[in-house]
Write a protein that holds these residues in place. Structure first.
Motif, short mmCIF file in Angstrom:
data_model
loop_
_atom_site.label_atom_id
_atom_site.label_comp_id
_atom_site.label_asym_id
_atom_site.label_seq_id
_atom_site.Cartn_x
_atom_site.Cartn_y
_atom_site.Cartn_z
N SER A 1 14.99 16.02 7.21
CA SER A 1 13.89 15.15 6.83
C SER A 1 14.25 14.51 5.50
N GLY A 2 14.12 13.21 5.41
CA GLY A 2 14.39 12.56 4.14
C GLY A 2 15.84 12.16 3.92
N VAL A 3 16.65 12.17 5.00
CA VAL A 3 18.06 11.79 4.82
C VAL A 3 18.17 10.32 4.39
N GLY A 4 17.41 9.44 5.05
CA GLY A 4 17.43 8.02 4.68
C GLY A 4 17.01 7.82 3.24
N THR A 5 16.06 8.62 2.80
CA THR A 5 15.57 8.52 1.41
C THR A 5 16.67 8.93 0.43
N ILE A 6 17.33 10.05 0.70
CA ILE A 6 18.37 10.46 -0.27
C ILE A 6 19.52 9.46 -0.27
N GLN B 1 0.85 -1.21 0.00
CA GLN B 1 0.00 0.00 0.00
C GLN B 1 0.87 1.25 0.00
N TYR B 2 1.93 1.21 0.81
CA TYR B 2 2.82 2.37 0.85
C TYR B 2 3.49 2.55 -0.52
N ALA B 3 3.95 1.44 -1.11
CA ALA B 3 4.62 1.52 -2.42
C ALA B 3 3.67 2.13 -3.45
N CYS C 1 11.86 1.90 -0.10
CA CYS C 1 10.74 1.82 -1.06
C CYS C 1 10.71 3.07 -1.95
N LYS C 2 10.93 4.24 -1.36
CA LYS C 2 10.91 5.48 -2.15
C LYS C 2 12.02 5.47 -3.21
N ALA C 3 13.10 4.72 -2.93
CA ALA C 3 14.21 4.61 -3.89
C ALA C 3 13.93 3.53 -4.94
N ASP D 1 9.21 -3.40 11.72
CA ASP D 1 8.88 -2.29 12.62
C ASP D 1 9.86 -1.11 12.48
N ASN D 2 10.71 -1.15 11.46
CA ASN D 2 11.61 -0.01 11.19
C ASN D 2 11.06 0.75 9.98
N GLU D 3 10.00 1.50 10.23
CA GLU D 3 9.26 2.10 9.10
C GLU D 3 10.11 3.05 8.29
N ALA E 1 23.13 -0.49 3.23
CA ALA E 1 22.89 -0.25 4.66
C ALA E 1 23.05 1.23 4.96
N ARG E 2 22.31 1.71 5.94
CA ARG E 2 22.40 3.12 6.31
C ARG E 2 22.27 3.27 7.82
N LEU E 3 23.08 4.17 8.36
CA LEU E 3 23.03 4.47 9.80
C LEU E 3 23.21 5.96 9.96
N ASN E 4 22.29 6.62 10.62
CA ASN E 4 22.42 8.07 10.81
C ASN E 4 22.29 8.46 12.27
N ARG E 5 22.97 9.54 12.64
CA ARG E 5 22.84 10.02 14.02
C ARG E 5 21.38 10.41 14.26
N TRP F 1 17.29 11.97 12.06
CA TRP F 1 16.19 11.11 11.64
C TRP F 1 15.00 11.98 11.28
N ASN F 2 14.07 11.36 10.61
CA ASN F 2 12.93 12.12 10.08
C ASN F 2 12.22 12.95 11.14
N HIS F 3 12.05 14.24 10.82
CA HIS F 3 11.46 15.15 11.81
C HIS F 3 10.00 14.83 12.09
C1 COA Z 1 16.49 4.12 8.86
C2 COA Z 1 17.00 5.54 8.59
C3 COA Z 1 18.23 5.46 7.69
C4 COA Z 1 15.86 6.29 7.88
O1 COA Z 1 16.21 7.58 7.66
P1 COA Z 1 15.24 8.86 7.91
O2 COA Z 1 16.01 10.01 7.41
O3 COA Z 1 14.77 8.86 9.30
O4 COA Z 1 14.01 8.52 6.94
P2 COA Z 1 13.29 9.47 5.89
O5 COA Z 1 13.22 10.85 6.41
O6 COA Z 1 13.93 9.30 4.55
O7 COA Z 1 11.83 8.86 5.89
C5 COA Z 1 11.37 7.91 4.95
C6 COA Z 1 9.86 7.74 5.15
O8 COA Z 1 9.63 7.09 6.42
C7 COA Z 1 8.71 7.85 7.20
N1 COA Z 1 9.08 7.68 8.60
C8 COA Z 1 10.21 8.08 9.21
N2 COA Z 1 10.19 7.72 10.51
C9 COA Z 1 9.03 7.06 10.69
C10 COA Z 1 8.44 6.41 11.82
N3 COA Z 1 9.06 6.37 13.01
N4 COA Z 1 7.22 5.85 11.66
C11 COA Z 1 6.60 5.86 10.47
N5 COA Z 1 7.11 6.44 9.36
C12 COA Z 1 8.32 7.03 9.48
C13 COA Z 1 8.89 9.26 6.71
O9 COA Z 1 7.76 10.05 7.02
C14 COA Z 1 9.09 9.04 5.21
O10 COA Z 1 7.86 8.76 4.59
P3 COA Z 1 7.05 9.85 3.71
O11 COA Z 1 8.04 10.42 2.73
O12 COA Z 1 5.97 9.02 3.08
O13 COA Z 1 6.56 10.88 4.70
C15 COA Z 1 17.35 6.30 9.89
O14 COA Z 1 16.21 6.42 10.65
C16 COA Z 1 18.43 5.59 10.72
O15 COA Z 1 19.60 5.84 10.54
N6 COA Z 1 18.02 4.68 11.63
C17 COA Z 1 18.98 3.96 12.49
C18 COA Z 1 19.72 2.87 11.74
C19 COA Z 1 18.79 1.89 11.06
O16 COA Z 1 17.85 1.37 11.63
N7 COA Z 1 19.09 1.58 9.81
C20 COA Z 1 18.23 0.71 9.03
C21 COA Z 1 18.92 -0.39 8.42
S1 COA Z 1 19.37 0.01 6.72
#
Ligand code: COA
Length: 252
Positions: free
Chosen positions: A177-182, A21-23, A225-227, A216-218, A149-153, A157-159
């Motif tokens: 906002s959107g760092v994980g996406t980029i 559904q999200y996709a 998925c956005k990528a 559970d790591n949305e 793989a991605r890890l951010n401080r 994380w998303n505001h």
């Molecule tokens: C996982 C991670 C890289 C994501 O990065 P991020 O910058 O927080 O994510 P984004 O801002 O790109 O958000 C992507 C989408 O997820 C949504 N989202 C973010 N946090 C959310 C949450 N807690 N619950 C639900 N949705 C969430 C955003 O709203 C966005 O969706 P949208 O564009 O439809 O609004 C980052 O949170 C992180 O470093 N986490 C710790 C390490 C980790 O778990 N890595 C994952 C293994 S690869």
């Protein structure tokens, strides 16, 4: 036992629907364009830079070097919150971080490495040079695949997520906002470039970029998925512990 299996099937079915559904809601998302430069110096040391602009912020990626060990350890690998849903959920010792960074840096230094250029990037705010996180590629479980793989401080994380406490998602006046996406978009584009330039992954032509994300790591699965990463299956991946994970894939 039958009841337990049915319950598991129900959970997997619900998670599959949630992802799909999200996709479907993201088909109009246009991935930010990454500007990639791969400079191979005469001694075969590769310096790779990626620049991306998103939501008004400029991000700079550069190939990992040994000098990054302290930042990666301080902001990422020693932080329980950052590591909680990553891999097996454990923090790393400084020795483990050192070894990992040396491995990643080596893949930019040695053309004979089977994973030459399939490695990690330090991501910074291009305007302030502030450390944000690390985004990396490695060997996937199947031949011809690379795993992202991605890890951010936590401050970046998303505001809009509610998994942070008030104020931690801002540094100075900036809201990230959107760092994980980029990062996901940049890694997909970088992997595509490596394939185009003929760089193989562990001796195989690159076929796909893959990743796993706990259901559970949305933020993780949504940003992948956005990528453009599509859902393959939902299952427990033993090397990452007991949580259910989405297995994601984008053919390249
Ligand atoms: C996982 C991670 C890289 C994501 O990065 P991020 O910058 O927080 O994510 P984004 O801002 O790109 O958000 C992507 C989408 O997820 C949504 N989202 C973010 N946090 C959310 C949450 N807690 N619950 C639900 N949705 C969430 C955003 O709203 C966005 O969706 P949208 O564009 O439809 O609004 C980052 O949170 C992180 O470093 N986490 C710790 C390490 C980790 O778990 N890595 C994952 C293994 S690869």
């Amino acid at each position: 036992m039958a009841g337990e299996n049915e319950e598991l099937e129900r959970i997997i079915h619900a998670a599959t629907n949630k992802f799909n559904q999200y996709a479907a809601s993201q088909t109009y998302f246009i991935p930010p364009q990454a500007h990639i430069s791969i400079d191979i110096e005469s001694n075969e040391l590769a310096k790779v830079y990626i620049d991306v602009e998103h939501n008004g912020n400029q991000y700079h990626f550069r190939s990992v070097e040994e000098k990054d060990i302290d930042d990666v350890h301080t902001y990422l690998n020693s932080q329980p919150a950052v590591r909680a849903k990553y891999s097996n959920g454990q923090i790393c010792s400084l020795e483990q971080t050192t070894s990992r960074i040396r491995t990643l840096a080596g893949r930019f230094e040695n053309r004979n490495s089977p994973l030459y250029l399939y490695s990690g990037f330090i991501v910074t705010d291009a305007e302030t040079d502030m450390f944000i996180g690390m985004a990396s590629l490695g060997k996937g479980t199947e031949p011809g695949t690379t795993e992202m793989a991605r890890l951010n401080r936590t401050e970046c994380w998303n505001h809009s997520s509610n998994n942070t406490t008030a104020g931690v998602n801002t540094i100075g006046r900036k809201i990230y906002s959107g760092v994980g996406t980029i990062e996901a978009c940049a890694l997909v584009q970088y992997a595509t470039r490596l394939k185009q330039d003929g760089y193989t992954v562990d001796g195989h032509s690159l076929q796909a970029i893959v990743s796993t994300a706990r259901t559970d790591n949305e933020a993780s699965w949504k940003s992948a998925c956005k990528a453009g990463m599509a859902l393959d299956t939902v299952e427990v991946v033993e090397r990452h512990g007991t949580s259910l994970r989405y297995l994601l894939r984008k053919n390249i």
